[in-house]
Design an enzyme around this catalytic site. Structure first.
Site, PDB file in Angstrom:
ATOM      1  N   ASP A   1      26.706  34.003  36.701  1.00 40.40           N
ATOM      2  CA  ASP A   1      25.932  34.214  37.927  1.00 40.40           C
ATOM      3  C   ASP A   1      24.470  33.840  37.743  1.00 40.40           C
ATOM      4  O   ASP A   1      23.711  33.841  38.708  1.00 40.40           O
ATOM      5  CB  ASP A   1      26.060  35.667  38.407  1.00 40.40           C
ATOM      6  N   ASN A   2      24.075  33.507  36.508  1.00 42.22           N
ATOM      7  CA  ASN A   2      22.712  33.057  36.248  1.00 42.22           C
ATOM      8  C   ASN A   2      22.660  31.572  35.898  1.00 42.22           C
ATOM      9  O   ASN A   2      21.664  31.095  35.345  1.00 42.22           O
ATOM     10  CB  ASN A   2      22.083  33.859  35.104  1.00 42.22           C
TER      11      ASN A   2
ATOM     12  N   GLY B   1      21.115  41.311  44.522  1.00 44.22           N
ATOM     13  CA  GLY B   1      20.918  42.758  44.547  1.00 44.22           C
ATOM     14  C   GLY B   1      19.490  43.184  44.783  1.00 44.22           C
ATOM     15  O   GLY B   1      19.222  44.317  45.167  1.00 44.22           O
TER      16      GLY B   1
END
Length: 507
Positions: free
Chosen positions: A267-268, A105
């Protein structure tokens, strides 16, 4: 519009001696995996800090940043020839809840460059809007950029697998968070930024074509980052097991230095077992197993003591995502679960190995676990400072009253510590530990300095006033965490005002 630097278009930026060439291997997978777009220019950029150690890792010259156009490139205002910026798409579970499509993002991969360690990806974090920014602005602020820059390099110096940070640039561009702040861009590098969430994304798009994309992604991962899996009977299962083992080792490393990630969403989580995405994070001051470093984590999901179990939960999410790759097995689910089983032994064994080293133990005994656990219980009861306790233990000698008192004074229940110290003394005697040798090993294992919140905050406050000297000074201190710092306060107890510092997902 590009800033007025003479570089009217990215393609015309002057070529520099290093890096010599760029590639973008993931582009071969097709645009289902990414969106190609240029970074958003940052007006009037300026240098904030640079890591010489990271530049050396890349094989770049020490003066790379003085080359024509360098500031513009790492600020998103220009490109060096061969760069192909793109943002990748992924999905994930955030705080245990499926969040759907996410993606880069506010990060853009500029491309991969050849280093002494092979091809490494170079990213700009805070380079502007992408199709995956959702409700965000695609920017990063100076505050969080300094924290990520310093912690990336600090973790590397501690020997903990991590993405690296090459530099930070700043701009007067205003960015609104809780208040107006100024923008900054971190240039971060790693062999790969592939995450558990990349696999989750294509697994959760339920059609055969996207499962084909999932297979392409797994093949790409194995070919470029886990080629040893190709020799396995089932390379995808071998990949899953490899990731489980790497993640277990990473969790042991975190726990051993009192590091709290704060946003351990899938997602990390790195497919390479790297510490990834330094948002809200913190190193323990007073030892509290339930410490939550992220002010936004209202349920305490990512508390320090929960990190190993959360990592295992995340691995199950990855295994679930990889099930479509295991259709050729009689029971793919059972095989996937079996591939994760090593985590249950690798993590505790890796943690005990590290804790033995922290106590200076050169041999292994079954009773060591109880010795470590009992020390941690005493530390928790006394809220003893995690880093200082182990650093002082590094000089502990039963025959030296001063060294013994230095540790003893950290505990409220002195009698309980004395009882533990007698057990520790007996344990050392069992292996005929030589104090001078043990002290040297422990001082090289237990850091004197970690990136405590108040140290980062002091650097940030000065940087907001345009003075980046504390960022540079602190970077040098953190590069040698096992050496006693020249400024005693860097290794001292945190000041009272540090208790009121809070970090959150806002960055």
């Amino acid at each position: 519009m590009l800033a007025d630097t003479g570089l009217t278009r990215p393609e015309t930026a002057p070529e520099v001696p290093s890096p010599p060439a760029w590639s973008q291997r993931i582009a071969a997978l097709g645009n289902r995996f990414y969106t190609e777009l240029p970074p958003s220019p940052a007006p009037a950029p300026h240098w904030v800090a640079r890591s010489e150690a990271c530049a050396q890792t890349l094989g770049w010259a020490a003066d790379w940043w003085q080359q024509p156009g360098a500031l513009e490139v790492v600020s998103g205002n220009a490109l060096w020839p061969g760069m192909r910026p793109l943002a990748s798409v992924y999905s994930g579970h955030q705080f245990g809840v499926w969040a759907g499509q996410l993606g880069d993002g506010r990060a853009l991969s500029l491309g991969e460059t050849m280093t002494p360690q092979g091809l490494w990806d170079v990213q700009l974090k805070g380079a502007g809007l992408t199709p995956y920014s959702r409700m965000g602005d695609g920017r990063a602020v100076l505050r969080s950029s300094i924290r990520e820059f310093l912690c990336s390099e600090a973790m590397h110096a501690l020997g903990i697998p991590t993405t690296r940070a090459l530099c930070i640039t700043g701009s007067h561009l205003g960015v609104r968070r809780e208040e107006m702040e100024t923008a900054a861009i971190v240039t971060r590098v790693a062999p790969s930024f592939l995450r558990f969430g990349h696999f989750e994304h294509f697994a959760h798009i339920a059609n055969d074509d996207q499962h084909a994309a999932l297979r392409e992604l797994a093949d790409f991962m194995i070919q470029h980052h886990a080629p040893e899996c190709l020799a396995a009977e089932n390379p995808n299962l071998a990949l899953l097991e490899k990731v489980a083992r790497q993640t277990a080792e990473l969790m042991a490393a975190w726990q051993s230095v009192g590091f709290c990630h704060g946003v351990m969403n899938t997602d990390n989580m790195s497919m390479l077992g790297l510490t990834l995405d330094y948002g809200p994070f913190g190193f323990l001051d007073a030892f509290d197993p339930g410490h939550v470093c992220n002010h936004s984590d209202n349920q305490g999901r990512y508390a320090y003591a929960r990190q190993p179990n959360v990592a295992f939960w995340n691995l199950h999410a990855l295994a679930q995502a990889m099930l479509p790759l295991l259709n050729d097995l009689n029971d793919g689910s059972e095989a996937a679960i079996a591939a994760l089983e090593p985590y249950k032994t690798v993590f505790p064994e890796a943690l005990m190995r590290r804790m033995r080293a922290k106590l200076g133990l050169a041999t292994e005994l079954d009773a060591d676990r109880a010795l470590v656990d009992d020390l941690l219980r005493l530390m928790a009861a006394a809220r003893a400072d995690f880093t200082i306790t182990f650093r002082r233990l590094s000089r502990f000698d039963a025959d030296d009253e001063a060294s013994r008192r230095a540790v003893r004074d950290l505990f409220l229940d002195r009698d309980a510590f004395d009882a533990w110290a007698l057990r520790y003394q007996d344990r050392l005697a069992q292996e005929r530990s030589v104090p001078a040798e043990r002290h040297a090993r422990m001082l090289a294992t237990n850091p004197a300095v970690v990136l405590r919140n108040h140290l980062a905050e002091q650097a940030i406050r000065q940087a907001r006033d345009g003075d980046f000297s504390e960022v540079e000074r602190l970077l040098k201190v953190l590069a040698s965490p096992y050496d006693e710092p020249a400024v005693a306060a860097d290794a001292a107890f945190p000041p009272d005002w540090a208790q009121h510092l809070e970090v959150s997902c806002s960055s």
